[in-house]
Design a protein around this motif. Structure first.
Motif, PDB file in Angstrom:
ATOM      1  N   THR C 199       0.415  -0.935  -0.073  1.00  0.00           N
ATOM      2  CA  THR C 199      -0.198  -0.039  -0.135  1.00  0.00           C
ATOM      3  C   THR C 199       0.746   1.453   0.476  1.00  0.00           C
ATOM      4  OG1 THR C 199      -0.314   0.709   2.407  1.00  0.00           O
ATOM      5  CG2 THR C 199      -1.154  -1.582   1.398  1.00  0.00           C
ATOM      6  N   TYR C 207      -2.404 -10.851   4.384  1.00  0.00           N
ATOM      7  CA  TYR C 207      -2.247 -11.081   3.253  1.00  0.00           C
ATOM      8  C   TYR C 207      -3.750 -10.670   2.228  1.00  0.00           C
ATOM      9  CZ  TYR C 207      -3.124 -13.888  -1.133  1.00  0.00           C
ATOM     10  OH  TYR C 207      -2.768 -14.053  -2.632  1.00  0.00           O
ATOM     11  N   VAL C 208      -4.896 -10.682   3.323  1.00  0.00           N
ATOM     12  CA  VAL C 208      -5.770 -10.676   3.034  1.00  0.00           C
ATOM     13  C   VAL C 208      -5.713  -9.222   2.229  1.00  0.00           C
ATOM     14  CG1 VAL C 208      -6.935 -10.372   4.641  1.00  0.00           C
ATOM     15  CG2 VAL C 208      -8.222 -11.186   3.149  1.00  0.00           C
ATOM     16  N   GLU C 209      -4.740  -8.458   3.405  1.00  0.00           N
ATOM     17  CA  GLU C 209      -4.631  -7.327   2.693  1.00  0.00           C
ATOM     18  C   GLU C 209      -3.998  -6.772   1.624  1.00  0.00           C
ATOM     19  OE1 GLU C 209      -3.635  -5.973   7.443  1.00  0.00           O
ATOM     20  OE2 GLU C 209      -3.855  -3.939   5.746  1.00  0.00           O
ATOM     21  N   TYR C 211      -3.989  -8.079  -0.674  1.00  0.00           N
ATOM     22  CA  TYR C 211      -5.393  -8.415  -1.897  1.00  0.00           C
ATOM     23  C   TYR C 211      -6.550  -7.698  -2.053  1.00  0.00           C
ATOM     24  CZ  TYR C 211      -7.659 -11.550  -5.462  1.00  0.00           C
ATOM     25  OH  TYR C 211      -8.270 -11.916  -6.709  1.00  0.00           O
ATOM     26  N   VAL C 212      -6.373  -7.814  -0.844  1.00  0.00           N
ATOM     27  CA  VAL C 212      -6.987  -6.502  -1.160  1.00  0.00           C
ATOM     28  C   VAL C 212      -6.945  -4.360  -1.801  1.00  0.00           C
ATOM     29  CG1 VAL C 212      -8.903  -3.955   0.182  1.00  0.00           C
ATOM     30  CG2 VAL C 212      -9.045  -7.470   0.452  1.00  0.00           C
ATOM     31  N   TYR C 214      -5.045  -4.616  -3.971  1.00  0.00           N
ATOM     32  CA  TYR C 214      -4.575  -4.420  -5.335  1.00  0.00           C
ATOM     33  C   TYR C 214      -5.902  -3.390  -6.270  1.00  0.00           C
ATOM     34  CZ  TYR C 214      -0.921  -8.181  -5.477  1.00  0.00           C
ATOM     35  OH  TYR C 214      -0.478  -8.621  -5.261  1.00  0.00           O
ATOM     36  N   ALA C 215      -6.811  -3.311  -5.729  1.00  0.00           N
ATOM     37  CA  ALA C 215      -7.583  -2.356  -6.449  1.00  0.00           C
ATOM     38  C   ALA C 215      -7.337  -0.868  -6.003  1.00  0.00           C
ATOM     39  CB  ALA C 215      -9.193  -2.052  -5.422  1.00  0.00           C
ATOM     40  N   GLN C 216      -6.610  -0.495  -4.666  1.00  0.00           N
ATOM     41  CA  GLN C 216      -6.159   0.843  -5.005  1.00  0.00           C
ATOM     42  C   GLN C 216      -5.347   1.274  -6.405  1.00  0.00           C
ATOM     43  OE1 GLN C 216      -5.250   0.570  -1.268  1.00  0.00           O
ATOM     44  NE2 GLN C 216      -7.543  -0.816  -1.481  1.00  0.00           N
ATOM     45  N   SER C 244      -9.030  -7.306 -11.395  1.00  0.00           N
ATOM     46  CA  SER C 244      -8.910  -5.738 -11.107  1.00  0.00           C
ATOM     47  C   SER C 244      -9.891  -5.899  -9.785  1.00  0.00           C
ATOM     48  CB  SER C 244      -9.183  -5.016 -11.970  1.00  0.00           C
ATOM     49  OG  SER C 244     -10.054  -5.213 -12.253  1.00  0.00           O
TER      50      SER C 244
END
Lengths: 137, 366, 357
Positions: C199, C207-209, C211-212, C214-216, C244
């Motif tokens: 970020t 890891y879940v963060e 993956y989340v 990537y949208a940013q 995406s």
């Protein structure tokens, strides 16, 4: 619709503007190299006062990295959100077909004509030997 | 030229009251001098602010208008925008039915400075000046507890000092922090805020020293502005997924000046992945979007302007009308006019929530 | 099965089973180096192989223990025969973008492309693939495109989302010139070169963060491509955002458009609203469809996206984005489905409209 004498020509030299009140409306009169244009002072986006915006060049580009300036001083930017309007047409740059500032007809009249004609100039005396800016509103 | 000030439209909105959760009265470094020790005043005038960015004056991405302010907000008698209370009253506080306005000072406040002791000294001074220079002159102006957020211990001291003082509305952080706000190093900040009974306001900007995007430095100011939303997404995701709200169920967060169009998608995206990756974050007791729904408030400005009006309403509905609070960002250039900002189709009860009730209840304003 | 025999699955991931399988596709120096230095492989950390999202449980290999998608028979059976598609585009996520050495990057990219060509495309005529490029040096990336473009079964150039610099930056442009020259869209897929934190504020714990987040990064890349003028410079450039998520797009465009109206003179080549540019140049694959499984919201989102042309069918096999055999979210209008499955992919990838080879 009536004709309103809003300023002596000398009061608004080229590159300057004057905010006037005509028939209850705030109107800003610009002088672009001797041509006068009158726009509603209220930005059609969110109501910023165009009289307080800067006037600047039209910036265009045909290829990224190129900044081409033309028509110096002929675009007014709203003092709030920076939206650009063409002073000559009132059209917005970002959405010219749908979004524009209301324009009023402006003419320059000789004092001699005004003394005789059906003009409203309550706020200042008209002299026969001077020229005046007249807004139709 | 006369400054044309919008005439208050109070008559047609006689019942309307506004709590504006984001305005920016400006102080100078000289204003802060009485509240700084000789040591830190000398430091300030000798070394200046060191804000993890290259320029000694100005911002990493130069603004498109001076001081990023409305061009009509410069006081006629001189001084910077929103530095003069009389003019601010005329142009804003009295021109609209402002019941309260929350001050979020951005600079000079020392937040994010490389020297954390200096940061702490500046935060204290900025808070004192909000009281003396502003609130005590006009009690509609509520202060924020500016804190040196990169130093949790110093932050606790400053929050404790202001605890119980009703003149402060929230504890103020900026979005561009040195690390993600869900990380444990920031948890004492949340403890202190809860102890003091204050929400945390996180205002966009700041300089983290990291690239403004996770794929490197963008080139333009327009990108920098757009990136504030991606930064807020990272912060909210961090707060939720690192378990801050599990640990601190009383914590209330206000995302300030970030718009809100990014909120629903972020919640959905987190939920979708949480369902599959639950075992990694066993501290989460419910879906991430539920934590957002409970703990996150948003301010409206810069409010999204959708081509289709219903799209904005859909978005507000997904967030929840009880979590959206009006903000104008006065005197900055992307100011939202209270009379024109909200979608006209909102009913009066909803408008009231957004204009004042949500803020009154969050900030316990009478 | 949702899809039809003419559907095109635009995001499918073949797995390189091991470095050993790739070795024959390196030249002698790199084969030696890999052995002599004890290099364990170039797999990226973006999809930990046992993370639930990396491989859907029922798509795992024999006895649920193996890596999914390690051979062409299994992949084709699942993606083409079972889910239903006439063609699929292979996006190999092996880490050619990871090495810090430009030369090592070139070697891995070449090996991956050779491997995909020989071990996958040659074995099933329904498969297409993206060209993996060494982004460590754009000149070398262009060379690799030139090397592979003659094989018309390569239909796209593949990049990871998080790069050392934003993709609109002009030092990337020779790659876009090559893309346009060969009718290849630029496909951007989650993944990082790990030159930046995941970020813009640092490294998340979980890891879940990652993956989340990537949208940013997709938002940043799209902003960069638009604002730097990549689409003004290359009017034929097409960009496909793969895996995406899609629901962030409207909010992103509202914000960017709002600022554009006010500060567009900073980037005067952006001479029309960003949404219009996106509708012309940008496509998104449909999985993961990051909205609740609620037909009403799906329908609203389709409306917010503002165009029937921008979504492309993708199963994201073997990543776990949906259950069952229906990769399309519930609530999409019927007329839109046909476009997503067939028409939009065909319009996006010129090479799918030609006879391959």
């Amino acid at each position: 619709m009536a004709s309103h004498v809003v300023a002596a020509v000398d009061e608004i030299p080229p590159g300057r503007r004057k905010l006037v009140e005509v028939a209850g409306r705030n109107i800003v009169v610009f002088n672009l190299g001797g041509d006068f244009f009158a726009l509603n002072n209220r930005c059609p986006h969110r109501g910023g006062s165009l009289a307080h915006g800067i006037t600047t060049a039209l910036v265009e580009s045909t290829v990224p990295g190129e900044y081409r300036c033309s028509r110096a001083g002929e675009m007014v930017k709203c003092p709030w959100h920076g939206w650009e309007f063409d002073i000559r047409t009132g059209k917005s740059w970002c959405d010219p077909s749908r979004l524009r500032v209301r324009q009023y007809t402006v003419t320059v009249k000789e004092g001699r004509e005004l003394v005789e004609g059906p003009y409203k100039a309550e706020s200042f005396p008209v002299r026969v030997e001077n020229n005046y800016v007249v807004v139709e509103a | 030229m006369n400054i044309e000030v919008r005439q208050a439209d109070v008559h047609s909105n006689s019942k309307l009251k506004i709590v504006d959760v984001d305005i920016h009265p400006k102080s100078s470094v000289e204003d802060l001098k009485p509240y700084l020790s000789q040591r830190w005043w000398d430091h300030l005038v000798t070394y200046g602010a060191r804000q993890r960015q290259g320029y000694s004056k100005g911002f990493p991405y130069p603004k498109m208008q001076p001081m990023a302010s409305r061009r009509d907000s410069w006081p006629p008698d001189g001084g910077l925008p929103a530095s003069n209370l009389a003019f601010m009253k005329q142009q804003f506080l009295d021109a609209y039915p402002i019941e309260y306005a929350i001050m979020n000072p951005l600079s000079p406040t020392g937040q994010g400075d490389q020297n954390s002791d200096f940061s702490a000294a500046m935060a204290y001074a900025a808070n004192e000046f909000q009281l003396e220079g502003w609130h005590n002159q006009d009690s509609r102006l509520l202060a924020s507890v500016v804190v040196p957020f990169e130093d949790a211990e110093a932050t606790k001291v400053e929050v404790k000092r202001r605890a119980g003082d009703k003149r402060f509305a929230h504890v103020l952080l900026k979005t561009r922090t040195n690390d993600l706000l869900g990380k444990k190093q920031y948890w004492p900040v949340y403890e202190a805020a809860i102890e003091a009974g204050l929400p945390i306001g996180i205002h966009v900007f700041g300089t983290s020293g990291r690239p403004a995007s996770s794929t490197g430095w963008p080139s333009f100011y327009i990108e920098d502005m757009t990136e504030h939303a991606s930064c807020c997404q990272a912060q909210v995701a961090s707060l939720v997924l690192e378990g801050v709200f599990d640990r601190y169920p009383e914590l209330k967060i206000v995302m300030i000046e970030a718009g809100f169009g990014w909120m629903p998608s972020l919640g959905w995206r987190m939920d979708k992945n949480w369902k599959k990756l639950k075992d990694e974050v066993p501290h989460l007791k419910k879906a991430p979007s539920e934590y957002m729904r409970e703990h996150i408030w948003v301010s409206t400005q810069p409010m999204e302007e959708t081509e289709t009006p219903e799209h904005l309403l859909d978005t507000m509905k997904w967030i929840g009308f009880d979590k959206i609070m009006f903000s104008s960002d006065y005197p900055h250039w992307d100011f939202d006019d209270p009379f024109l900002a909200l979608p006209p189709s909102l009913d009066e009860a909803t408008r009231n929530k957004i204009f004042c009730e949500n803020a009154r209840s969050l900030y316990r304003l009478s | 099965m949702t899809a039809t025999k003419t559907a095109i699955d635009c995001d499918v991931h073949p797995t390189v089973p091991s470095l050993k399988a790739l070795l024959p596709h390196f030249d002698e120096y790199w084969r030696n180096s890999i052995a002599e230095r004890g290099i364990p492989g170039f797999e990226s950390n973006t999809y930990p192989p046992r993370a639930p999202i990396s491989v859907r449980q029922d798509w795992k290999g024999k006895n649920g223990g193996g890596n999914a998608a390690t051979d062409v028979t299994m992949l084709s059976a699942q993606v083409l025969d079972r889910l239903g598609a006439g063609q699929a585009i292979l996006n190999c996520l092996y880490g050619a973008h990871l090495p810090y050495s430009e030369d090592m990057g070139v070697a891995v990219a070449k090996a991956v492309n050779n491997y995909i060509q020989k071990e996958w495309l040659d074995r099933d005529p329904r498969l297409r693939a993206s060209i993996v490029v060494p982004t460590q040096n754009i000149e070398y990336a262009v060379d690799e495109v030139e090397r592979m473009a003659a094989d018309k079964r390569f239909v796209q150039i593949q990049l990871v989302t998080m790069q050392e610099t934003p993709l609109g930056r002009r030092h990337w442009w020779p790659l876009f010139a090559a893309a346009v020259k060969h009718d290849l869209p630029i496909g951007i897929h989650p993944g990082s070169t790990y030159r930046q934190s995941m970020t813009s504020l640092g490294w998340p714990s979980y890891y879940v963060e990652d993956y989340v987040s990537y949208a940013q990064a997709f938002q940043s890349q799209l902003g960069s491509l638009i604002c730097e003028g990549a689409f003004a410079k290359f009017p034929k450039l097409k960009v496909v955002l793969m895996e995406s998520g899609v629901t962030w797009l409207p909010g992103f465009l509202w914000r960017l458009s709002k600022f554009w109206r006010g500060v567009r003179s900073e980037v005067p080549w952006v001479d029309r609203p960003p949404g219009e540019i996106v509708r012309e140049h940008v496509r998104l694959t449909i999985q993961p469809f990051d909205a609740p499984d609620d037909p009403a919201i799906t329908e609203q989102m389709a409306d917010h996206l503002g165009s029937d042309d921008i979504l492309l069918y993708a199963s994201d096999f073997p990543h776990w984005q949906f259950d069952g055999d229906d990769a399309l979210p519930r609530g999409l209008p019927e007329s839109l489905k046909r476009k997503i499955l067939v028409d939009n992919p065909l319009a996006t990838y010129p090479r799918l409209r030609e006879d391959a080879r």
